[in-house]
Enzyme design. Sequence first.
Site, PDB file in Angstrom:
ATOM      1  N   VAL A  51      39.000  40.871  46.532  1.00  0.00           N
ATOM      2  CA  VAL A  51      38.683  39.868  47.541  1.00  0.00           C
ATOM      3  C   VAL A  51      37.811  38.766  46.941  1.00  0.00           C
ATOM      4  CG1 VAL A  51      37.557  39.447  49.769  1.00  0.00           C
ATOM      5  CG2 VAL A  51      38.885  41.543  49.417  1.00  0.00           C
ATOM      6  N   CYS A  52      36.918  39.133  46.036  1.00  0.00           N
ATOM      7  CA  CYS A  52      35.944  38.172  45.494  1.00  0.00           C
ATOM      8  C   CYS A  52      36.590  36.928  44.885  1.00  0.00           C
ATOM      9  CB  CYS A  52      35.030  38.858  44.483  1.00  0.00           C
ATOM     10  SG  CYS A  52      33.990  40.149  45.228  1.00  0.00           S
ATOM     11  N   PRO A  53      37.609  37.054  44.021  1.00  0.00           N
ATOM     12  CA  PRO A  53      38.180  35.819  43.461  1.00  0.00           C
ATOM     13  C   PRO A  53      38.847  34.930  44.501  1.00  0.00           C
ATOM     14  CG  PRO A  53      39.476  37.725  42.795  1.00  0.00           C
ATOM     15  CD  PRO A  53      38.204  38.243  43.405  1.00  0.00           C
TER      16      PRO A  53
END
Length: 209
Positions: A51-53
């Site tokens: 999810v972070c990128p």
Amino acid sequence: MKHTLISKKAPNFTASAVLNGEDIIQNFTLEHFYGSKYVLLFFYPKDFTFVCPTEIYAFQEKIRDFEQRNVQVIAISTDTEQSHWAWLQIPKEKGGIHGVTYPIVSDINKTISYNYGVLSGNLILDQNELKATGELISYRGLFLIDKEGFIRHLLINDFPLGRNIDEAIRMIDALQYYEKSGEVCPANWTKGKRSIKATHRGLLDYYSS
């Protein structure tokens, strides 16, 4: 339990960071922006994840919108600056975040995440042994800091829940509109819509028209 940081001075920090996707500096500080820029500070759990990128690129895709509003975007996680740098060298199609230009700060000591109330897990002393309950990484915290260094909006999501960047921009517009006009912004307000004068008469006028 920590009290809410809303309307409080943002905890300052000095830490290592990667700038412009390539330059590592050791003394990046939040106070550098006080008096000149708004700051949108967001925490994410880990480098090299899923999810972070998507969030990191979503902020980058809107970077012109933030710049036009005089807002400095800053990302933070508990990874090292070397990990940030390595991730920034990898193309998007291979799972990296190459092309991201805003600062990414290393909170390797966990103190920034703790001071902002977004550090997951706990440290406990058990029979003279220090132990961690859960991973000591950051939740998805987001903080809008005004030019004087005060926190005016915050949002904290659990790990699986990505943020809405357009909502962050809406909150910046609302804060800047309030600072300029003195009028407050009702539910679902967006730039160009009607606001409310901060008086009883103003509220009656809003609902009667």
